[in-house]
Scaffold this active site. Structure first.
Site, PDB file in Angstrom:
ATOM      1  N   HIS A  71     -23.211  43.535  -7.441  1.00  0.00           N
ATOM      2  CA  HIS A  71     -24.245  44.012  -6.516  1.00  0.00           C
ATOM      3  C   HIS A  71     -25.002  42.841  -5.900  1.00  0.00           C
ATOM      4  CE1 HIS A  71     -28.337  45.541  -5.569  1.00  0.00           C
ATOM      5  NE2 HIS A  71     -27.651  46.573  -5.105  1.00  0.00           N
ATOM      6  N   CYS A  89     -12.471  47.085   5.355  1.00  0.00           N
ATOM      7  CA  CYS A  89     -13.852  46.673   5.252  1.00  0.00           C
ATOM      8  C   CYS A  89     -14.001  46.208   3.808  1.00  0.00           C
ATOM      9  CB  CYS A  89     -14.806  47.812   5.596  1.00  0.00           C
ATOM     10  SG  CYS A  89     -14.504  49.341   4.710  1.00  0.00           S
ATOM     11  N   ASN A 128     -12.662  46.610  -1.929  1.00  0.00           N
ATOM     12  CA  ASN A 128     -13.383  46.374  -3.198  1.00  0.00           C
ATOM     13  C   ASN A 128     -13.000  47.440  -4.215  1.00  0.00           C
ATOM     14  OD1 ASN A 128     -14.717  44.402  -1.848  1.00  0.00           O
ATOM     15  ND2 ASN A 128     -16.721  45.389  -1.895  1.00  0.00           N
ATOM     16  N   ASP A 129     -13.264  48.705  -3.850  1.00  0.00           N
ATOM     17  CA  ASP A 129     -12.983  49.776  -4.793  1.00  0.00           C
ATOM     18  C   ASP A 129     -11.484  49.919  -5.021  1.00  0.00           C
ATOM     19  OD1 ASP A 129     -15.628  50.166  -5.035  1.00  0.00           O
ATOM     20  OD2 ASP A 129     -15.635  52.283  -4.511  1.00  0.00           O
ATOM     21  N   ARG A 146       0.838  -1.203   0.000  1.00  0.00           N
ATOM     22  CA  ARG A 146       0.000   0.000   0.000  1.00  0.00           C
ATOM     23  C   ARG A 146       0.873   1.253   0.000  1.00  0.00           C
ATOM     24  NH1 ARG A 146      -4.953  -1.415   3.723  1.00  0.00           N
ATOM     25  NH2 ARG A 146      -4.569  -3.641   3.768  1.00  0.00           N
TER      26      ARG A 146
END
Lengths: 846, 846
Positions: free
Chosen positions: A425, A800, A737-738, A79
């Site tokens: 969105h 954030c 995000n931005d 094995r």
């Protein structure tokens, strides 16, 4: 080629043999542990990875020396034993040593049928796995003299030599074949995908066969002591008489282990064997400190333990097993924390499609928000609201969603869109609401007018029932079996242990009272981002917003805003009360104003009527507000500078709410955050007005209060100029995000169209909207943090945005000295656990 | 307060007096130079700035000591002498020393009328400028005893003391008043706006009055020796008998200086005086090394030179004066270069509204492209083309322009838009075409359907004639007087001098053969940016483009592209031939594909017909291509990666054109530039395919050629990762337009709405699309340049985009070690001159 290695070429596994996981592999080590626990493990020899690599490179090992450990005429198995069970490895080969002589002996002892089956099986497996012959030539499955003869002839024809009869030759070939399989390209790529180092080696295990065939009670099976889906204590497994290996698991005639109404069980037919197995399991758990699945064989009522592997488990089972082990004092709480994968937690917060049930997938997209929901298809927000009013669960299907769909999303059980990416969105809002969501299902063909949804030749109408699996990113036909969420005491217990070791703050992004309540329930340490614009989409507020937008003078604008003031104030009072004195960071109004205007001719006509202005004027002004690139347009602080009355009103509402809630006894220190800053002077201008509003509220109410003013760093320039911006800011919160959009020059709403191609071709290692881009965006975070802190040592730093809850982002933020991360409420548990992992790993490594 | 200064408190101006510009001001120094030239300058005393400042702070100067230099009963004037004439200063005061006794003496000598006029004028000017009384009380302009009495009474009433009669008192008060006026806030702000240091002081000049009143030929006047608009040699000026100061300039009865058919001249009535003036002028020019305007007085035929100031001049005059001075050996060529303001050059390339004519401005906007044009209003590109076909000049008026307006812009004489900023589509294209353009004229109300244009209550119809002043950003009613461009030998001479000292390359952005021809004419050193997408808007190409966009398979796409290949190849052959072996940097296809689709229902119907596909499908696919933020969408290298056939075709066209032109004898090494890169892997993928295309073209043509592959750095991330990107790039060209958009998170197309507010409120010191943001975008340029060069020492660095031609950008790029800047062809002359200025200033300062 002869290799000279200081290590022995192989080792008999005894309690004291020098067997180690890095050299001999996890299976060898595990078997040694079983031996040390005095379990009836058949004689076993372990080959370390160095030996196996040498074999792959041409070294001829002395197979006779290995066989010497297994007595006369042995039957043995080989094995794989890689360092980590996830790394895979070549298939096990059983019954090495079979040849005509051994076959004859077995016929005598167990009868022709059993002997023929073993002999044929070995020829087949050797031909396919060792000699690599075409499996089709060896498909004959009914054992017997003819089948054996044909198999041997096929082998001889293909190989131009007879089937090897010498056990040493057989073993040497098996070892060589397995060693070389490990070096194959696809095997290497597969294990590297699981995290294996390029140099990772393979150990091999040679073990005496326990036959599972015999006159008395003989057979083989597997047993485990927890339910693999729930993690609850429960003996599960199968046993099959007169069998070898893991056959019991795949055959319907296999027996249950415990007494069962459906038929006889191992416990019925061999109570002593069963009791011994249960006792072995208990000792395994206590000493190996893990829930193990045990592979066993019974030969003439004699139990042999061949192997033990970690129980395969669902996320919820993993959680329950880890907490139970810690509760039983077998592992420590930190160990329990580290045994639960943070990302797995999000599965536990939502309904899940039961993995054991059937799936009819009709569309795939991006898994944008985890969980699962079943409901009737609706194609509009109004239909969703109507459906909710009827008490019927519905799935909102849209090309993409816009702010005006928010109420529809609140009413839906799940959201499916044709377009958009992980931070579109629909995805952002759905995660906030904890709704399952699949976006970018680009094979969908929506006909909104006809209220139809087509995929290939399948067509769905409004009202048809579908199930959305937001965890996998799939849409399924009809209703399917579900697993409920697992927000139980065990879940809470593990997270309370995690909080005790975590060293970075976790807040939630929460826009509504419902979000805030969820955030509190998940023990977020405050609100890190409260987006105020969602507050203006309610019907009554929208009217005032639109009057404000169409106001001709600052006075008219202020009058429209004055109508919004009491509503905003009430919003903040409610938020502050829910958060009970925990910090609440409120972002001032951010989106472009045209988001608040109707987009259809009909809507514009209604608006003209409501405002009592000519349609032509309303249309013209709405058109004038339209933007080529709204993301880069008149929004955020730009609105705050050009139309300062909006921020004045919001500041007044925040401060009056603060006074009101302070009077009720909560100590609230609101944090006011300015969005989309790119220059220091923007902050100065807003700060001056907000300070003036605060002074006016203090005077009017006769009540003093404190607040903090800070900046959301979303543009590359704000990060570069953080040094001077921090002169006027008590905190900087990076809106990743931005910031990602601008650093890459990439709109999250439009990236879905090519992001898959990009990630598949390795252009981006990951979707940067999903996993923080440490190289580019991360450098700007470092620059911003470092320059900001140089100006102001006590500057509060945070991120954030969607990255906030990711373990990778938390790792980054901890190292960069950030104070907290803020994420969707439903990701707070994951973030708490991930932060604890990082702190514990640091303690271990440093 | 008594000040003790080592410097004397004042100095009589003699050839050897220690008078210096920094201490005594430019006027004192100029007067000393006139004295040294033996000109008849009246006795003059100069007060240094230290003295004036002390006076302002309360020091009482010994006025008697000053007056001692001017004999008995003197009349004197006081004039300001700041360090730089642009810094302004208080008004000159004449006739100090007038009092009843002096008045009586003058009555005797020159008669009552002359004496009364002087006396009244002195009282008025003292009352208004020194005592700061209300000018309305002293408006009486008809001299006479009554007027004098009333003025003296008004003074006494307001001041509660009699008008001072003592000349020393008068002088002390005048000096105190002028010294304090200099320290006023508005004076300080005004001169700081002109570049004065906060500590800049004021010198004062006390000079004996030359009366200009007398029995013989007496009067005053000014003379200069060049035309202030053209700079051509020409005596201009005025002379007025029996007058003082600069009265001659404002009175219609003043005489011309040279003989003139319109009436008698100074040359007629006093040929000796005139000859002396001409001689003084010649010596002034030679010795003061400048064209000067001389202020003179004649008293009884005796000429006195009171002052000389630099001739006020237009941009074209400045150019001609500087070159003429250098040609005459009066100044050096480097001095001539430095005397012409680079920005002023752009005026000379275009028609200009004659500043001397009347202006009826009906709309103001952003001065987006310099020059002026008169034409009939048209509201559509097709109307513009029709107008051009009729041979009528037209002004294209649009809400904003889009790529489909390009042909209309080619046909128009000027472009006026309601929306957009300095780098909007209309502005960029207009500058490229050298068309006057005003954008963001937001008071316009366009009614395209009715073909009307309204501003307030003014309405214009299609066909009405207007004039566009793109230099000032104004639209004027009707046709106005114009000045022709000044691209003469003088212009070319100065620029050839500039090229000899310049140390950074200047290329042009050129998309079309016309652009390239302009670029060559302005001696650009190559094309720094050739945008290839404009090549696809011709009708026949657009059809193939759209077929390519709607292709269902890569093979169909390649087939449509194959039709474009010969056209592209022809484009490049033409460009290469025009540029005669100068480098041409070709940017691969950049814009989002939806820019090539029709935007109207009608256009979509035509397209469906042309493609023979259902309208519904064409509409759906066109909608699917639409983007929320096209600037951040599927464009640039993203198209190149996802639809690689486009770049393949372009590369093949470039390389085949190279082979063709090489065969014709030009050595062309094309530069191929990849747009919108944000990750190294994008460059790798494109480079691999382009290298393959190059190899294929080499094989097919049997011709070897070289090319360079580089990257356009337009995203912040590309700047941050320039180190690794430069591994695959021979050059980096910073596209500062997009880089500014992304660094600020600000769309240039949408910024117009608030940019004015932002600049006015000082949020941004300048429009960052106009003047490079050195702090933010500039830091990214530094980072990109430094990291790129660290990887590859011979990396070619440049900027292209609208900032390229600005002196500020060129300064930045020189210091950052860039190889060249690239700008619109019409800005190349300015850039060449600005670069020369920077090199010369560095030589002077270092």
């Amino acid at each position: 080629m002869q290799k000279h290695d200081p290590q022995p070429e192989f080792a008999l596994i005894t309690p004291d043999a020098p067997v180690k996981t890095p050299t001999h592999g996890w299976r060898a080590k595990c078997l040694q542990r079983l031996v040390r626990l005095d379990m009836p493990v058949p004689q076993t020899v372990a080959l370390p990875a160095a030996t196996v690599r040498a074999i792959a490179q041409g070294h001829r090992i002395d197979a006779h020396a290995i066989l010497a450990h297994f007595g006369d005429a042995p039957l043995i198995s080989v094995r794989p034993s890689p360092e980590n069970p996830d790394f895979g490895g070549p298939a096990t080969v059983l019954n090495i040593g079979m040849n005509p002589a051994r076959h004859a002996a077995l016929v005598t002892r167990h009868g022709a049928a059993a002997a023929d089956a073993l002999w044929l099986r070995f020829i087949q497996s050797y031909a396919i796995h060792v000699a690599r012959l075409d499996p089709d030539m060896f498909h004959q499955t009914t054992p017997g003299e003819t089948a054996i003869r044909e198999a041997l002839r096929a082998y001889a024809t293909e190989m131009e030599q007879d089937f090897p009869e010498d056990p040493a030759t057989q073993l040497a070939e098996v070892l060589r074949s397995m060693a070389r399989a490990w070096e194959g390209t696809s095997a290497r790529l597969l294990r590297q995908a699981k995290g294996a180092a390029p140099t990772a080696g393979l150990g091999l295990i040679v073990q005496a066969m326990a036959q599972g065939i015999g006159q008395g009670i003989s057979g083989s099976g597997v047993i485990q002591f927890v339910d693999p889906v729930t993690g609850a204590p429960q003996i599960t497994g199968r046993y099959l008489g007169q069998s070898q290996g893991r056959d019991a698991l795949s055959r319907t005639e296999a027996l249950y282990l415990t007494q069962d109404p459906r038929g006889p069980s191992l416990q019925d037919i061999a109570p002593d064997v069963f009791a011994a197995l249960v006792d072995h399991g208990r000792r395994c758990r206590a000493k190996l400190r893990e829930e193990m699945q045990i592979e066993f064989t019974v030969e003439d009522s004699q139990l042999a333990v061949l192997d033990a592997v970690k129980v395969q488990r669902s996320s919820r089972a993993a959680l329950h097993i880890a907490v139970a082990l810690a509760d039983d004092g077998i592992i420590t709480q930190p160990e329990a924390i580290l045994r639960v994968e943070p990302r797995a937690l999000s599965e536990l917060l939502h309904m899940q499609v039961d993995p054991r049930g059937p799936r009819d997938v009709f569309a795939k997209g991006i898994a944008a928000s985890p969980g699962a929901a079943t409901g009737r298809i609706v194609f509009s927000s109004s239909a969703a609201q109507a459906s909710a009013a009827r008490g019927e669960a519905c799935i909102l299907v849209r090309r993409e969603t816009a702010p005006e769909d928010i109420r529809g999303m609140h009413s839906a059980a799940g959201v499916l869109t044709e377009r958009g990416g992980i931070t579109s969105h629909a995805a952002v809002i759905a995660r906030g609401l904890g709704l399952p969501c699949v976006v970018g299902a680009s094979t969908l063909r929506l006909d909104i007018k006809e209220r139809r949804l087509a995929i290939g030749d399948r067509v769905f109408a409004e009202g048809d029932i579908i199930t959305l699996d937001g965890t996998k990113g799939e849409a399924l036909v009809g209703a399917v079996d579900m697993l409920p969420p697992a927000l139980d005491d065990t879940f809470r217990k593990l997270l309370s242990w995690a909080d005790a070791v975590r060293d970075i703050g976790i807040r939630a992004n929460a826009d509504t009272p419902a979000d805030a309540t969820t955030a509190r329930a998940f023990l977020a340490e405050g609100i890190g981002l409260c987006r105020t614009e969602h507050m203006f989409f309610d019907e009554d507020r929208l009217v005032a917003m639109r009057e404000m937008i169409f106001a001709d003078t600052p006075a008219d604008r202020a009058a429209a805003l004055a109508r919004l003031l009491p509503m905003q104030r009430a919003d903040f009072i409610e938020l502050f009360e829910i958060m009970h004195g925990l910090p609440v960071c409120i972002r001032l109004f951010d989106p472009p104003l045209h988001e608040f205007l109707p987009h259809t001719r009909e809507g514009l006509r209604d608006l003209a009527e409501a405002l009592d202005r000519p349609l032509s004027e309303v249309t013209r002004r709405a058109e004038a507000l339209a933007e080529f690139n709204p993301m880069l347009g008149m929004r955020g602080v730009r609105l705050g500078v050009v139309l300062p009355e909006i921020y004045d009103m919001q500041a007044q509402a925040i401060f009056e709410a603060t006074v009101e809630v302070n009077r009720r006894g909560e100590a609230v220190v609101p944090e006011v955050m300015i969005p989309l800053v790119s220059a220091r002077r923007e902050v100065e201008l807003v700060k001056t007005r907000i300070d003036a509003v605060a002074a006016a509220v203090r005077t009017k109410t006769g009540h003093d209060f404190a607040f903090k003013l800070g900046v959301m760093v979303e543009t590359p320039r704000a990060a570069l100029r953080a040094g001077e911006i921090a002169q006027h800011a008590a905190f900087l919160s990076f809106g990743t995000n931005d910031l990602t959009q601008m650093t890459y020059g990439l709109s999250r709403d439009d990236a879905g169209r090519f992001m898959n191609t990009y990630v598949q071709q390795g252009v981006f290692p990951e979707d940067p909207f999903h996993i923080l881009d440490v190289d580019g965006v991360g450098e700007l975070l470092h620059i911003g943090a470092e320059r900001g802190r140089r100006t102001r040592g006590d500057l509060t730093l945070s991120i954030c945005g969607e990255h906030g809850g990711n373990p990778e982002s938390i790792d980054f933020c901890r190292r960069a000295g950030f104070d907290y991360v803020s994420c969707s409420p439903y990701r707070v548990p994951m973030a708490r656990l991930a932060a604890a992992h990082l702190a514990l790993n640091d303690q271990r490594n440093g």
